[in-house]
Scaffold this active site. Structure first.
Site, mmCIF file in Angstrom:
data_model
loop_
_atom_site.group_PDB
_atom_site.id
_atom_site.type_symbol
_atom_site.label_atom_id
_atom_site.label_comp_id
_atom_site.label_asym_id
_atom_site.label_seq_id
_atom_site.Cartn_x
_atom_site.Cartn_y
_atom_site.Cartn_z
ATOM 1 N N ASP A 202 21.868 -12.413 7.287
ATOM 2 C CA ASP A 202 21.717 -13.480 6.292
ATOM 3 C C ASP A 202 22.927 -14.422 6.329
ATOM 4 O O ASP A 202 24.072 -13.965 6.376
ATOM 5 C CB ASP A 202 21.623 -12.798 4.913
ATOM 6 C CG ASP A 202 21.210 -13.720 3.796
ATOM 7 O OD1 ASP A 202 20.092 -14.253 3.860
ATOM 8 O OD2 ASP A 202 22.005 -13.906 2.852
ATOM 9 N N GLU A 263 20.392 -15.611 10.952
ATOM 10 C CA GLU A 263 19.940 -16.759 10.168
ATOM 11 C C GLU A 263 21.120 -17.719 10.113
ATOM 12 O O GLU A 263 22.065 -17.528 9.345
ATOM 13 C CB GLU A 263 19.553 -16.350 8.734
ATOM 14 C CG GLU A 263 18.978 -17.529 7.973
ATOM 15 C CD GLU A 263 19.329 -17.596 6.495
ATOM 16 O OE1 GLU A 263 18.592 -18.233 5.742
ATOM 17 O OE2 GLU A 263 20.359 -17.031 6.071
HETATM 18 C C1 GLC Z 1 19.293 -16.616 2.948
HETATM 19 C C2 GLC Z 1 18.007 -16.013 2.444
HETATM 20 C C3 GLC Z 1 17.699 -16.608 1.114
HETATM 21 C C4 GLC Z 1 18.824 -16.286 0.164
HETATM 22 C C5 GLC Z 1 20.158 -16.781 0.713
HETATM 23 C C6 GLC Z 1 21.315 -16.205 -0.030
HETATM 24 O O1 GLC Z 1 19.166 -17.965 3.220
HETATM 25 O O2 GLC Z 1 16.995 -16.212 3.375
HETATM 26 O O3 GLC Z 1 16.491 -16.120 0.601
HETATM 27 O O4 GLC Z 1 18.592 -16.896 -1.075
HETATM 28 O O5 GLC Z 1 20.326 -16.398 2.050
HETATM 29 O O6 GLC Z 1 21.448 -14.841 0.274
#
Ligand code: GLC
Length: 562
Positions: A202, A263
C-alpha cells in the site's frame, strides 16, 4: 498449485475487498468464511490468484487500511486459524494468495501510537512517527495536505502535531527509524511463514519523507499529485528503493515465487519501472491503463510506453481497469469523458450504463490479450456499475467528512456483491441481514447465479476469456506487436497465431484476415466488428502484415489519484 516460480509474470489476480465479497457469519460484513465458501466460484472463473484487502484488527476508520495489529485477524473477519485454513485451501484449489501490507501508516489504535501519545514530546516512542512542533503562529508544521482532504497534520493535547497523509486515524510512520524497518521485516516473515504467496504494498511511493519536512512549493500544480521530479517532499522519493531491496531479499529467502506488487502512484512509466528493478519489487499496478480514456490512440500509447519502460528493467507489465479506490470502469466508460483518475468520485455527468458495459466487455479482451499480468476487481465480472447515489447517511469513506462533504468518496465501488436470489442481500449474507452498504434492487438482474445461466452475460464472457487465455500459448507473456489498422481501431498480434482487434472508431470495421473467431465481446453481424467491441481471432502468422510504429506517451494519460 503449479510449481512455477514465475507464475506472477502473467497471472490473472482477483482483488477481494473483504468487507464486500461474501459474508459467512451473517453480520452484513464480508469475512474469511465468506471467501472460503466462494473459492470454487473463483477457481471456476479461472483466476490464478487472489489479493485480499487488509484483514487485520482495525477500527475501520479507512476500511481496514488503518491497521492496529499487523499479525492478527480482525474478529469481524475471523481468526488467525481461519486465515491459515484459507491460505491452505486456496493452495489446495490451485490458486495463490496475496495479502495487503500497509507500511506507510498504522492505525491511531496501534500500540506504538498509543505509547507515543502517552510518552510525550521528545520521547523515543514519538520518534517512530512524525511528531513535530507547530509554527510560532500556532499553525501546523508545514502546508502538506491529506489525500482525503484537509491538512495532513493533527494536533495532540500537549500541543505537538503528527503527520498523516491520509486520515487523522492513520498516523504516518517514520521510515528513517530502525524500529520501523525491523518491525516490517518481521511482519513480512510472519505472513511468509504462514505460506502467503506475496504482498500488495500500500502507498509504496509514500514511505520516505524529506528529512526537513519542507513546504510543498506552490509551483507544484496539484499538491497531491506525484510530480515528474525527484524533489517532492513525500511522494516517490528515491530513498524508498533501498527499503524494497531489503524486502526483496527476504522474499527471495523463501523462494523465487514469493512476490510483491506495488501500489505506486507515480508520474510516468519510467518512474514506475524504478520500483520493479530486478532487486526490488516484482510488479507494480499500472494505473496509466486505468486512467486512460476509451480512445484508441491513448490506449495504444499507454501500452507502448508501459511495455517499453518495464522491458528496460526486465519486469512484466500489469494491467488493471478497476479497484476499490476508483470509480468502476462500467461507469467511467459510460460517460462522455471516459478518463479515469483525478477527483473522479465526484459525479461527472450522466452515465450510459449499457454503453459502459459494452465497452467494458471490449476492454476485458484488450486487457487479457496484452503481455504480462492482469488484475480484476471483484464485481467487474458481473458488470457492476458504480453506485453514485448511495444515501449520505451510509457513506463510510473518510473522504466524505474530510472533504467537507464535497467528495462522496469510494463507497460506490465497494457495495457488497450480488450472488443470488431476488432481493437484497442477494445471497451476500446468509439470511436477511442488510449488508453494510445497501445494494440496489436493480442488481437482481446481475447476480452471479443468474449470469451463470446466461451465455451472453458479462460473467460468461469473463469465464470464456480466462479459459482461452489460460490455454492459448500466445497469451500471457510473450511476443506481441501492433498491426496497421484503421483510425480508432487497435489490432494487437500475439504470437503464435492470435490477433486481438478492438474497435473504438464509432462505426463498424472489417475483421482482418483470420482462420476463425476465438471469442468476441459482441455478436459479429456480416463478419464485421461493431463499434465498441473486440474480438480474438485465430490467424496464420505468415498472413499478418508488418508491425506499426510505436507511439509516445499520451497527453491525456496524465496522472490523477482519485
Ligand atoms: C491505498 C488504498 C486505499 C487507502 C490508502 C491509505 O491507496 O488502496 O484504499 O485508503 O492506501 O491506506
Amino acid at each position: 498449485m503449479a510449481a512455477d516460480a514465475s507464475w506472477w509474470r502473467d497471472a490473472v489476480i482477483y482483488e477481494i475487498y473483504i468487507r464486500s465479497f461474501g459474508d459467512g457469519d451473517g453480520d452484513g460484513l464480508g469475512d474469511i468464511a465468506g471467501i472460503r465458501s466462494r473459492l470454487p466460484y473463483l477457481r471456476d472463473l479461472g483466476v490464478d490468484a487472489i489479493w485480499i484487502t487488509p484483514w487485520y484488527p482495525s477500527p475501520m476508520a479507512d476500511g481496514g487500511y488503518d491497521v492496529a495489529d499487523y499479525c492478527d485477524i480482525d474478529p469481524r473477519f475471523g481468526t488467525l486459524a481461519d486465515a491459515q485454513e484459507l491460505i491452505d485451501e486456496v493452495h489446495a484449489q490451485g490458486m495463490r494468495i496475496i495479502v495487503d501490507l500497509v507500511p506507510n501508516h498504522t492505525s491511531d489504535h496501534h500500540p506504538w501510537f498509543q505509547e507515543a501519545l502517552a510518552a510525550g514530546p521528545g520521547s523515543p516512542e514519538r520518534a517512530r512517527y512524525l511528531f513535530r512542533d507547530g509554527t510560532s503562529s500556532g499553525g501546523p508544521p508545514n502546508n502538506w495536505r491529506s489525500v482525503f482532504g484537509g491538512p495532513a497534520w493533527t494536533r495532540v493535547a500537549d500541543g505537538q502535531w503528527y503527520l498523516h497523509l491520509f486520515d487523522a486515524h492513520q498516523p504516518d510512520l517514520d521510515w528513517q527509524h530502525r524500529d520501523v524497518r525491523a518491525e516490517f521485516e518481521s511482519i513480512l516473515r510472519f505472513w511468509l511463514d504462514r505460506g502467503v504467496d506475496g504482498f500488495r504494498v500500500d502507498v509504496a511511493h509514500g514511505l520516505i519523507k524529506h528529512a526537513d519536512l519542507p513546504d510543498i512549493p506552490t509551483d507544484h500544480e496539484d499538491m497531491l499529485e506525484p510530480p515528474d521530479r525527484t524533489d517532492h517532499p513525500h511522494w516517490d522519493r528515491p530513498e524508498v528503493h533501498e527499503i524494497y531491496r531489503s524486502w526483496r531479499a527476504i522474499a527471495e529467502s523463501y523462494g523465487p515465487d514469493r512476490v510483491f506488487v506495488a501500489e505506486a502512484w507515480v508520474a510516468k512509466p519510467e518512474r514506475l519501472a524504478c520500483y520493479v528493478r530486478p532487486d526490488e519489487l516484482h510488479t507494480a499496478f499500472n494505473f496509466d491503463f486505468l486512467r486512460c480514456s476509451w480512445h484508441a490512440d491513448a490506449l495504444r500509447a499507454v501500452v507502448d510506453c508501459t511495455t517499453r519502460a518495464l522491458d528496460a528493467v526486465g519486469a512484466p507489465p500489469t494491467w488493471v481497469l478497476s479497484n476499490h479506490d476508483i470509480t468502476r470502469h462500467v461507469t467511467r466508460y459510460g460517460r462522455a469523458s471516459t478518463r479515469g483518475g483525478g477527483s473522479q468520485h465526484e459525479s461527472h455527468g450522466p452515465v450510459d450504463v449499457a454503453l459502459g458495459r459494452r465497452r467494458a466487455r471490449a476492454a476485458l479482451l484488450l486487457m487479457l490479450a496484452l503481455p504480462g499480468s492482469a488484475y480484476l476487481y471483484q464485481g467487474e465480472e458481473l458488470g457492476l456499475e458504480e453506485l453514485e447515489d448511495l444515501p449520505i447517511e451510509v457513506l463510510q469513506d473518510p473522504t466524505w467528512e474530510r472533504s467537507g462533504r464535497t467528495a462522496r468518496g469510494r463507497d460506490g465501488c465497494r457495495v457488497p456483491l450480488p450472488w443470488s436470489g431476488f432481493r437484497p442481500p442477494f445471497g451476500f449474507s446468509p439470511g436477511d441481514t442488510p449488508p453494510w452498504l445497501p445494494q440496489p434492487q436493480r442488481w437482481v438482474s446481475l447476480t452471479a447465479e443468474l449470469q451463470k445461466r446466461e451465455p451472453d452475460s458479462m460473467l460468461a464472457l469473463y469465464h470464456r476469456a480466462l479459459g482461452v487465455r489460460r490455454n492459448h500459448s500466445a497469451l500471457g507473456e510473450g511476443g506481441w506487436s501492433w498491426l496497421p489498422s484503421a483510425t480508432g481501431v487497435l489490432a494487437l498480434h500475439r504470437t503464435p497465431g492470435l490477433v486481438c482487434i478492438v474497435n473504438i472508431s464509432g462505426g463498424p470495421t472489417a475483421l482482418p484476415r483470420h482462420e476463425r473467431v476465438l471469442l468476441s465481446s459482441e455478436p459479429l453481424p456480416d463478419g464485421a466488428l461493431p463499434a465498441d467491441s473486440a474480438a480474438w481471432l485465430e490467424v496464420a502468422d505468415h498472413h499478418v502484415p508488418q508491425r506499426a510504429a510505436a507511439t509516445s506517451f499520451p497527453t491525456d494519460g496524465v496522472p490523477g489519484r482519485w
